[in-house]
Design an enzyme around this catalytic site. Sequence first.
Site, PDB file in Angstrom:
ATOM      1  N   TYR A 174       0.824  -1.205   0.000  1.00 49.52           N
ATOM      2  CA  TYR A 174       0.000   0.000   0.000  1.00 49.52           C
ATOM      3  C   TYR A 174       0.868   1.269   0.000  1.00 49.52           C
ATOM      4  O   TYR A 174       1.800   1.399   0.796  1.00 49.52           O
ATOM      5  CB  TYR A 174      -0.917   0.006   1.240  1.00 49.52           C
ATOM      6  CG  TYR A 174      -1.615   1.319   1.401  1.00 49.52           C
ATOM      7  CD1 TYR A 174      -2.722   1.642   0.623  1.00 49.52           C
ATOM      8  CD2 TYR A 174      -1.129   2.282   2.298  1.00 49.52           C
ATOM      9  CE1 TYR A 174      -3.333   2.877   0.726  1.00 49.52           C
ATOM     10  CE2 TYR A 174      -1.746   3.517   2.406  1.00 49.52           C
ATOM     11  CZ  TYR A 174      -2.844   3.803   1.624  1.00 49.52           C
ATOM     12  OH  TYR A 174      -3.431   5.031   1.731  1.00 49.52           O
TER      13      TYR A 174
ATOM     14  N   HIS B 143      -2.066   0.000   7.159  1.00 46.92           N
ATOM     15  CA  HIS B 143      -3.279  -0.267   6.370  1.00 46.92           C
ATOM     16  C   HIS B 143      -3.891  -1.613   6.724  1.00 46.92           C
ATOM     17  O   HIS B 143      -4.400  -2.316   5.842  1.00 46.92           O
ATOM     18  CB  HIS B 143      -2.982  -0.158   4.864  1.00 46.92           C
ATOM     19  CG  HIS B 143      -4.016   0.618   4.112  1.00 46.92           C
ATOM     20  ND1 HIS B 143      -4.939   0.018   3.293  1.00 46.92           N
ATOM     21  CD2 HIS B 143      -4.293   1.931   4.069  1.00 46.92           C
ATOM     22  CE1 HIS B 143      -5.728   0.936   2.762  1.00 46.92           C
ATOM     23  NE2 HIS B 143      -5.358   2.113   3.224  1.00 46.92           N
TER      24      HIS B 143
HETATM   25 MG    MG Z   1      -4.807   5.266   6.237  1.00 43.83          MG
END
Ligand code: MG
Length: 415
Positions: A167, A221
């Site tokens: 991410y 995340h």
């Molecule tokens: Mg975030």
Amino acid sequence: MANGLPRLKITDVKTILTAPNGIRLVIVKVETSEAGLYGLGCATFTQRPMAVATSVDEYLKPFLMGKDPDRIEDIYQSAFVSSYWRNGPVLNNALSGIDMALWDIKGKRANMPVYDLLGGKCREAAPLYAHAGGRDPEEVADSVRKYMEEGYRHVRAQVSVPGYSVYGAGGGKVTGKIWKPLSPEQKGAFEPTPYVNAVIRLFDHLRSELGNEVELLHDVHERIPPIQAIGLAKELEKYRLFFLEDVFAPEDIEYLRILRPQTSTPIAISELFNNMCEYVPMIKDRLFDFIRCHLSQIGGISPAKKLASFCEFFGIRTAWHGPGDVSPVGHAANLALDLSCYNFGVQERHVFRQETQDVFPGCPELRDGYLWSNDKPGLGIDIDEELAAKFPFPEHPFNGAWPPVRKLDGTVIRP
Ligand code: MG
């Protein structure tokens, strides 16, 4: 008459759907019986926008027509329970569209920016954190340095992991042994251990290259198992992060009670939270440091101002969610709270492209690492509806849904 001002009625409620940057935004416009007086609110749930639009157009509009727009709290509370079943992301976003629009109307009526209605500025502008990413620690360090030169004191750092899909970092440089996903249609895979190792190497490099002055942030995340997240938070303690974000998924937040006694790494959480049942128990026990709620996801300015005040009593600072799937109207609402809440921490940065600025005249201004209000009455932002209509929602294979992220063996994980 109220304070010399005539009583108003709500005469129309509608949603405006637009995607000037390719991101699906849902805006609510509330019109009043005073000619030209209307308010705008953000109701953007970019993965399920049509569900929110239906909630506003088919359910909240008939409920609100003819009501007094000055009665924000009464409208919020009565609309909140009008569905009987409540507290979820779709209905909260719909409520937010209305709620922010009513604050916008009240500000315009009072000839005051919303931050003044909330108590007035207690800072000149909101410090932002920028997003740095790169293929390896050296590239990330260069990216952080660039932001520091632009005036940013807070930077989020994410790094690629060769061969994996992670991410927030950009593409990975593929070297060495590469494990192939078992599913042939899978473009990338995520595995927790290579990611955790890469993050520790990243912060070791950043601190040795950049020193201890710059405030560094990182977003996990919610992708790794809770016990590995605890290990990571402990390992990162020596690198003195400003915050470590979403170490646990909302479903695992009881792990905060196990993490907290083990490390002083500051914890940011809650962009995925929807309602007080999730955040109140964690706040009252002082289990994290930064509240990250997405304003429209929790119902708008009314619940957020209460949440911010509640957090203040427990030493928790605000860091409202602020990526591109918060509309500029939502960013203006974030800024009204950033400027007026004593326990503000930092604001996530998003750069509005020119098309977005054209559709939304009055976007808050980014300058020298800060977000500045234009100090206009209400939320200070407008929408060009004709131009907005020229940016319909783009075609998308899953109608806007977040595509699945999978482990090498094909197991789906949190995004
Ligand atoms: Mg975030």
